[in-house]
Write an enzyme that holds these catalytic residues in place. Structure first.
Site: not given
Ligand code: NAD
Length: 476
Positions: A173, A227, A229-230, A247, A379
């Site tokens: 988490p 995004t 970290v993605g 996601e 964002e």
């Protein structure tokens, strides 16, 4: 008083040497300490999950369905205590936290059934003495990395389908909101989920999350988060050629056409822009409004926004709680300052004196933004929305698509043909025409462009946790 939590492994609370605090966003006071799990802890958690998964994948699908149903039931039974934890660690109002818990139970129930419906193929290939069986097997141990904004419902979209098809999960988490995930793992254990199938490792992303992504026995990573970290996870996971479900962020546009019945939907539009204090991936960030409607739309929209009640999460009158942590507040403030420097007009409702303590941010409407102003292309994860006029729909679609993101989009028009035409032109994983409501468990959800890879929810979000295997059978 700070409560001490362990991480969750093999059906029991475990301890690590190093710890970190969890802070209440409404008071900025520490409320708990949790372990910082290093690579060695992650390794033990993955080992336990690997053992548990070997047994779990051999169980009958109906058994897994029944276990998942009892997990959903245990979420409902502990609705109050889970909602309390979610509200406490995220800062969202109690009512919204309760809605998230209810949604979590609903998602688990849905995935229990959808996982049970999983099927393969037997293509007819001509020779009656030969068959080809295409079966679906569980991926194995999956790492689930979740964000702070919806700690339980984002987790449910990962854990429930993975368990339903026979995978085990090691969850990581967000470091600001680990408490509800730890509580959920304990509840699942008490409700009969075999030990090791849901492990929870806590700690910062670059330490604990990175160790999970790097672990050679983790066959897939399902990630919800930014995004930035993605992309880092995508780079790391490439080393092990791992399955990825990403996601990621969004900057979702809404096109309000001149023939829209916009007053009918205004309260939904405001909610979809400011819900969860704007910390919502498919929130509307950019409203493109037909110039013919501009004046009344601007007046009525801003009037409603300025009336939104910001307050303490425990106050039943609160509509917007604080942002989750200082990093988010700093980033949103900095984005608004850059907009002001670029000449945009910023309208903000003043915060009440008692909200100076806590990570509160006022509901904000921005107009007069230059098309190249950088925050328009980023964002904004806070209660800040752009209102931008347009003259024709081709221009509106071009502006709406002029973003690196492609998560969701919204169209308001009374002309269904136009609505569908615009929906087809918009680069987004989901498009809502007129109605604005929560994404349904039965429909795929995910992003195009830099908003992500793969889809969650629906049968596609279940199949994502499986490998296809082709078995050639000759009995001539
Ligand atoms: P974040 O990317 O900062 O963190 C998300 C998770 O990644 C956290 O658990 C964090 O600890 C972990 N992490 C950070 N660095 C890592 C690393 N190097 N390796 C592995 N794990 C790492 O995002 P956030 O601020 O918690 O959440 C907000 C973001 O989530 C927004 O961008 C939002 O749009 C996105 N989001 C997307 C969806 C969706 O469905 N597309 C849903 C909810 C939130």
């Amino acid at each position: 008083m700070k409560e001490k939590f362990g991480f969750w492994m093999d059906g029991a609370e475990q301890w690590a040497e190093s710890r970190m605090a969890v802070v209440d966003p409404a008071s900025e006071e520490p409320i708990a300490v949790v372990p910082v799990c290093d690579a060695a802890c992650v390794d033990r958690a993955v080992l336990g999950a690997t053992k548990a998964q070997k047994l779990w994948k051999e169980t009958a699908p109906q058994h897994r369905r029944d276990v998942l149903r009892s997990l959903a039931e245990s979420v409902r039974v502990h609705r109050e205590s889970l909602a309390h934890l979610v509200s406490r660690e995220t800062g969202k109002p109690k009512q919204a936290a309760t809605a998230e818990v209810d949604n979590t139970a609903q998602l688990i129930d849905y995935f229990a059934e959808e996982g049970y419906r999983l099927s393969g193929l037997i293509p007819r290939l001509g020779d009656p003495q030969r068959h080809t069986l295409v079966v679906r097997e569980p991926l194995g141990v999956v790492g689930a990395i979740t964000p702070f904004n919806y700690p339980l419902s984002t987790l449910a979209c990962k854990v429930a389908p993975a368990l339903a098809v026979g995978c085990a999960v090691v969850a990581k988490p967000d470091e600001h909101t680990p408490l509800s995930t730890l509580a959920l793992a304990r509840l699942f254990s008490e409700a009969g989920l075999p030990s090791g199938l849901l492990q929870v490792v806590t700690g910062p992303g670059p330490v604990t999350g990175a160790a999970l992504v790097d672990h050679p026995d983790v066959r897939g990573i399902t990630f919800t988060g930014s995004t930035e970290v993605g992309k880092e996870i995508q780079r790391r996971a490439a080393g092990g050629v791992k399955r990825l479900i990403l996601e990621l962020g969004g900057s979702c546009p809404a096109i309000v056409c001149h023939d829209a019945d916009w007053r009918r939907y205004l309260s939904h539009m405001v909610a979809q822009a400011y819900k969860n204090s704007g910390q919502y991936c498919y929130r509307i960030t950019r409203f493109y409004v037909a110039r013919t409607l501009w004046k009344p739309f601007f007046d009525e929209f801003t009037t409603r926004v300025m009336r939104l009640r910001v307050g303490h999460p425990a106050d039943p009158k609160t509509e917007l709680g604080p942002l989750n942590h200082e990093g988010i507040r700093r980033r949103v403030s900095e984005q608004v300052s850059r907009l002001q420097q670029a000449g945009a007009t910023v309208l903000q409702a003043p915060l009440r004196q008692e909200l100076r303590q806590g990570f509160y941010f006022p509901p904000t409407v921005v107009t007069g933004v230059e098309p190249h102003a950088s925050p328009l292309h980023e964002e904004i994860f806070g209660p800040v929305t752009f209102l931008i006029p347009f003259d024709d729909e081709v221009e509106a679609v071009a502006k709406a698509n002029g973003s690196p993101y492609g998560l969701a989009a919204y169209v308001f028009t009374q002309n269904l043909a136009k609505g569908l035409r615009l929906a087809h032109s918009l680069e987004a994983g989901s498009v809502w025409i007129n109605g604005v409501h929560q994404a349904l468990p039965e429909a795929p959800f995910g992003g195009m462009k830099e908003s992500g890879l793969g889809r969650e929810k629906s049968r596609f979000g279940v199949e994502a946790f499986t490998e296809l295997k082709t078995i050639y059978l000759d009995y001539s």
